[in-house]
Design a protein around this motif. Structure first.
Motif, PDB file in Angstrom:
ATOM      1  N   GLN A 266      12.199   2.218  -7.508  1.00 49.83           N
ATOM      2  CA  GLN A 266      11.779   1.116  -8.372  1.00 49.83           C
ATOM      3  C   GLN A 266      12.609   1.052  -9.649  1.00 49.83           C
ATOM      4  OE1 GLN A 266       9.739  -1.206  -7.570  1.00 49.83           O
ATOM      5  NE2 GLN A 266       9.177  -2.170  -9.467  1.00 49.83           N
TER       6      GLN A 266
ATOM      7  N   MET B 160       6.900 -11.807   3.904  1.00 49.90           N
ATOM      8  CA  MET B 160       8.183 -11.175   3.582  1.00 49.90           C
ATOM      9  C   MET B 160       9.350 -11.952   4.182  1.00 49.90           C
ATOM     10  SD  MET B 160       7.618  -8.458   1.709  1.00 49.90           S
ATOM     11  CE  MET B 160       8.518  -6.956   1.967  1.00 49.90           C
TER      12      MET B 160
ATOM     13  N   LYS C 225      12.154  -3.543   3.626  1.00 48.54           N
ATOM     14  CA  LYS C 225      10.702  -3.366   3.527  1.00 48.54           C
ATOM     15  C   LYS C 225       9.982  -3.872   4.780  1.00 48.54           C
ATOM     16  CE  LYS C 225      10.821  -1.830  -0.687  1.00 48.54           C
ATOM     17  NZ  LYS C 225      10.545  -0.450  -0.988  1.00 48.54           N
TER      18      LYS C 225
END
Length: 67
Positions: free
Chosen positions: A5, A32, A65
């Motif tokens: 992050q 997504m 992801k």
């Protein structure tokens, strides 16, 4: 992508946030694959190479992801 992050540039966060807000404004559910597709579309139309690279990196981050 193995970014943590704290190592993701602000431009990447901004690009993803912008894509999400556009999708939310449209009233559609946010998935997504829709975020990645919108970022890809914007990358194809980017005025500068630097901006294009930021958008493509955001696409790769989202795609990572999804896997």
């Amino acid at each position: 992508m193995a970014d943590e992050q704290g190592k993701i540039p602000e431009e990447i966060h901004a690009a993803i946030g912008y894509a999400v807000s556009l999708l939310l404004d449209s009233g559609k559910p946010v998935y997504m694959h829709d975020i990645a597709a919108l970022l890809q579309q914007h990358a194809e139309r980017a005025a500068s190479e630097a901006h294009r690279q930021h958008l493509l990196r955001a696409v790769r981050l989202i795609a990572g992801k999804m896997n």
